[in-house]
Design an enzyme around this catalytic site. Structure first.
Site, mmCIF file in Angstrom:
data_model
loop_
_atom_site.group_PDB
_atom_site.id
_atom_site.type_symbol
_atom_site.label_atom_id
_atom_site.label_comp_id
_atom_site.label_asym_id
_atom_site.label_seq_id
_atom_site.Cartn_x
_atom_site.Cartn_y
_atom_site.Cartn_z
ATOM 1 C CD GLU A 47 -2.798 0.964 2.498
ATOM 2 O OE1 GLU A 47 -2.744 0.144 3.194
ATOM 3 O OE2 GLU A 47 -3.469 2.017 2.709
ATOM 4 N NE ARG A 272 3.133 -8.880 10.401
ATOM 5 C CZ ARG A 272 2.960 -7.655 9.590
ATOM 6 N NH1 ARG A 272 4.009 -6.974 9.698
ATOM 7 N NH2 ARG A 272 2.237 -7.566 8.751
ATOM 8 C CE LYS A 282 3.402 0.334 4.876
ATOM 9 N NZ LYS A 282 2.372 -0.027 3.964
HETATM 10 P P1 ATP Z 1 -0.200 -1.871 6.461
HETATM 11 O O1 ATP Z 1 -1.149 -2.570 5.867
HETATM 12 O O2 ATP Z 1 -0.624 -1.433 7.732
HETATM 13 O O3 ATP Z 1 -0.346 -0.334 6.067
HETATM 14 P P2 ATP Z 1 1.870 -3.425 5.972
HETATM 15 O O4 ATP Z 1 3.184 -3.326 6.672
HETATM 16 O O5 ATP Z 1 1.045 -4.662 5.727
HETATM 17 O O6 ATP Z 1 1.229 -2.237 6.699
HETATM 18 P P3 ATP Z 1 1.556 -3.239 3.109
HETATM 19 O O7 ATP Z 1 2.008 -2.359 2.307
HETATM 20 O O8 ATP Z 1 0.192 -3.735 3.012
HETATM 21 O O9 ATP Z 1 2.040 -2.978 4.601
HETATM 22 O O10 ATP Z 1 2.466 -4.595 3.107
HETATM 23 C C1 ATP Z 1 3.129 -4.927 1.783
HETATM 24 C C2 ATP Z 1 3.332 -6.588 1.906
HETATM 25 O O11 ATP Z 1 4.513 -6.590 2.701
HETATM 26 C C3 ATP Z 1 2.178 -7.296 2.254
HETATM 27 O O12 ATP Z 1 1.843 -8.489 1.592
HETATM 28 C C4 ATP Z 1 2.499 -7.748 3.813
HETATM 29 O O13 ATP Z 1 2.256 -9.072 3.829
HETATM 30 C C5 ATP Z 1 4.181 -7.561 3.616
HETATM 31 N N1 ATP Z 1 4.871 -7.431 4.810
HETATM 32 C C6 ATP Z 1 4.570 -6.293 5.718
HETATM 33 N N2 ATP Z 1 5.420 -6.333 6.563
HETATM 34 C C7 ATP Z 1 6.118 -7.229 6.700
HETATM 35 C C8 ATP Z 1 6.675 -7.908 7.638
HETATM 36 N N3 ATP Z 1 7.216 -7.379 8.857
HETATM 37 N N4 ATP Z 1 7.536 -9.419 7.360
HETATM 38 C C9 ATP Z 1 7.163 -9.784 6.073
HETATM 39 N N5 ATP Z 1 6.245 -9.421 5.193
HETATM 40 C C10 ATP Z 1 5.529 -8.092 5.442
#
Ligand code: ATP
Ligand code: MG
Length: 570
Positions: A47, A272, A282
């Site tokens: 995102e 994760r 974030k």
């Molecule tokens: P949010 O959705 O709260 O804004 P997010 O960290 O999930 O935060 P995204 O942009 O949705 O952000 O993440 C993109 C991809 O990265 C998603 O597929 C998510 O599964 C993966 N991802 C995010 N954080 C981690 C992590 N700590 N370890 C592994 N994969 C991650």
């Protein structure tokens, strides 16, 4: 990809063959059964609401790695369904970071917002099937009627609107006839489901917002749970790899796709990445940037990809890190040392060795000719002969580390103290004679004599010295600012719910140490941002983006493994 390349990717010749992790096993099995006609197609779906961090790097490396390993395709798709928090600045930074990590999306750069029309049609399809309805409850009311783990939710009074009325209202929602938050479109599933995600989840909300790509075209925006599975389906993703929190959402994604009769990817959840001594949310990273606790998203102490890059990490070091920690089904916290060791292992192979003195004191060689400068040969990288050698100037007056001299030294001190002989790296054996002090008794100069027969640091007669120290020729030394970094937080888990304070209370006040007036060997004058150096005995360094020819600035990536770093830590 040729089979030989595949094997190389999995098991370099000198390493024992590793076993496949569970995601590789699933893909291999799907290829065996022909479930996706041998297609492997993955994606990274960020995102655009912040900069990417090391957790995202794990996901990028995993997804693009699976595509590469199995000869498949990898998409970069922006999940830009929430205009309130998104920005083009983030889109650009994310593209840069994904590319830098070596993930190749070819011509497959997509935006979920490009599917809004298609998603809207899908929603109409569900309404027509009687599987979705327009609901007039507010967000609070929806929350209040969701029920609990022990009690079913309450059905919305609007649940049984006619298909015609739903179609009419939904279209008018789209046209912008209703205020924000006054209506939603909800899936009609089961308010008594033990899985909360199935209790008539919201698919669309009304939001009169400007979208960074769609402008003011839309007054309704799809919710993540509605949009996400559709995006993967539309792109023909085979293995939709996501983090564990989404396990409970999978039945909903399946329900949507089944009801629509749409193509189904296989969702696979993995743990994760969490790291000690940092935060990865974030929201928190944004707060650290906005409130100037750090010097921007790419502050070298940040766990962001751009921060790690500025710190001197290479894409290879991050890949090595991901390989080391593997892919798991259970959440755990990885020690930051594992990340640092990946940098050490990678940089040890690639870094050019240089000499730099962080805390200089003059060393005068009394018996060296006054006006002479000679060029000595130094090895650029003992790990890679192809990096060759360079010449370093040497003369009567040098700089050494202040810590490499001690007036009253214990027996085991193998550096300079009156009467003791040491090797100056690549230069000569020198024997310490005495030192000069200022009025306050501080040592300002160390004096020694050299053995002209020991040129290149070779023993002339088989006699040995215990210590080798680095040095820089005073007349030709470059002045530089050197930044030494430590962990951003002083506790392992700044987010620990048992902590008494806010996570910011645990910021490490010692996380940045700026050293002005370091002395570096002259060859570093043409260092480039992409170069990686080892300052002998001190650590791995890289040029900072703010470095100029007038004012050189170097960042330390990590100290050396063998915890020499006494000088550096002071
Ligand atoms: P949010 O959705 O709260 O804004 P997010 O960290 O999930 O935060 P995204 O942009 O949705 O952000 O993440 C993109 C991809 O990265 C998603 O597929 C998510 O599964 C993966 N991802 C995010 N954080 C981690 C992590 N700590 N370890 C592994 N994969 C991650
Ligand atoms: Mg997310």
């Amino acid at each position: 990809m040729a089979t030989s390349d595949l094997n190389k990717e999995r098991a370099p010749e000198d390493a024992p063959a590793r076993s496949l992790h569970f995601i590789e096993q699933i893909i291999e099995n799907d290829n065996k059964t022909g479930r996706f006609e041998q297609r492997v197609h993955t994606r990274f779906p960020p995102e655009p609401n912040g900069y990417l961090h090391i957790g995202h790097a794990k996901s990028i490396i995993l997804n693009s790695g699976m595509a590469k390993e199995f000869g498949g395709l990898f998409n970069l798709r922006f999940d830009d369904t929430n205009p309130a928090k998104e920005d083009v600045e983030y889109v650009e930074s994310i593209k840069e970071d994904v590319k830098w990590l070596g993930a190749d999306w070819g011509d497959r750069l997509f935006f979920a917002s490009d599917y809004f029309e298609k998603m809207y049609e899908y929603a109409i399809q569900l309404i027509k099937k009687g599987k979705a309805y327009v609901c007039d409850l507010t967000a609070d009311q929806i929350r209040e009627t969701r029920g609990t783990t022990t009690e079913p939710g309450k059905e919305s009074p609007w649940r049984n609107r006619s298909v015609e009325e739903n179609l009419d209202l939904f279209e008018r929602m789209k046209k912008g006839e209703f205020p924000d938050g006054s209506k939603t479109l909800r899936a009609k599933i089961d308010m008594a489901s033990p899985n909360f995600n199935m209790r008539d989840p919201v698919m669309y909300r009304i939001l009169h917002a400007t979208h960074h790509r769609q402008g003011n075209k839309w007054n309704i925006y799809p919710m993540y749970d509605w949009a996400h599975g559709l995006e993967d389906s539309i792109e023909g993703i085979t293995h939709s790899i996501c983090t564990l929190e989404f396990e409970q959402h999978r039945p909903l994604y399946d329900w949507f796709l089944d009801e629509l009769g749409a193509y189904h990817p296989q969702q696979i959840e993995f743990a994760r990445l969490n790291l000690t001594y940092t935060v990865m949310s974030k929201r928190k990273l944004l707060e650290l940037v906005k409130k100037n606790y750090v010097d921007g998203w790419d502050d070298p102490r940040m766990p962001t990809i751009c921060g790690l890059r500025r710190r001197g990490y290479t894409p290879e070091s991050l890949r090595l890190f991901c390989q080391t920690i593997g892919v798991a089904k259970f959440n755990s916290v990885i020690d930051t040392v594992v990340l640092e060791n990946s940098a050490r292992e990678d940089l040890n192979k690639r870094a050019l060795r240089r000499m730099g003195v962080l805390n200089p004191i003059k060393l005068v060689i009394d018996n060296y000719p006054e006006d002479q400068t000679e060029m000595l040969v130094a090895i650029n990288n003992p790990e890679n002969e192809a990096d060759g050698t360079r010449e370093v100037p040497f003369s009567k007056t040098l700089y050494i580390e202040r810590d490499d001299f001690m007036e009253d030294a214990p027996k085991k001190y193998y550096r300079l103290t009156p009467g003791r002989e040491v090797r100056l790296r690549y230069a000569y054996f020198v024997t310490c004679k005495n030192c000069v002090k200022d009025a306050d008794g501080n040592v300002v100069e160390v004096h020694c004599e050299y053995d002209p027969e020991s040129r290149g640091g070779q023993s002339p007669d088989g006699r040995r010295v215990q210590g080798t120290i680095h040095w820089v020729n005073a007349a030709t030394a470059l002045d530089a600012e050197v930044r030494l970094y430590d962990r951003l937080f002083s506790v392992e888990n700044p987010d620990d719910p048992n902590n008494t304070g806010d996570y910011k209370d645990y910021l490490n006040p010692e996380s940045l140490k700026v050293i002005e007036g370091a002395k570096l060997e002259p060859s570093l004058s043409d260092a480039r941002l992409e170069d990686r150096f080892q300052f002998e005995r001190i650590g791995y360094f890289t040029l900072d983006k703010n470095s100029t020819p007038e004012k050189l600035v170097f960042n330390r990536t990590v100290s050396l493994r063998d915890s020499w770093s006494k000088i550096a830590k002071k």
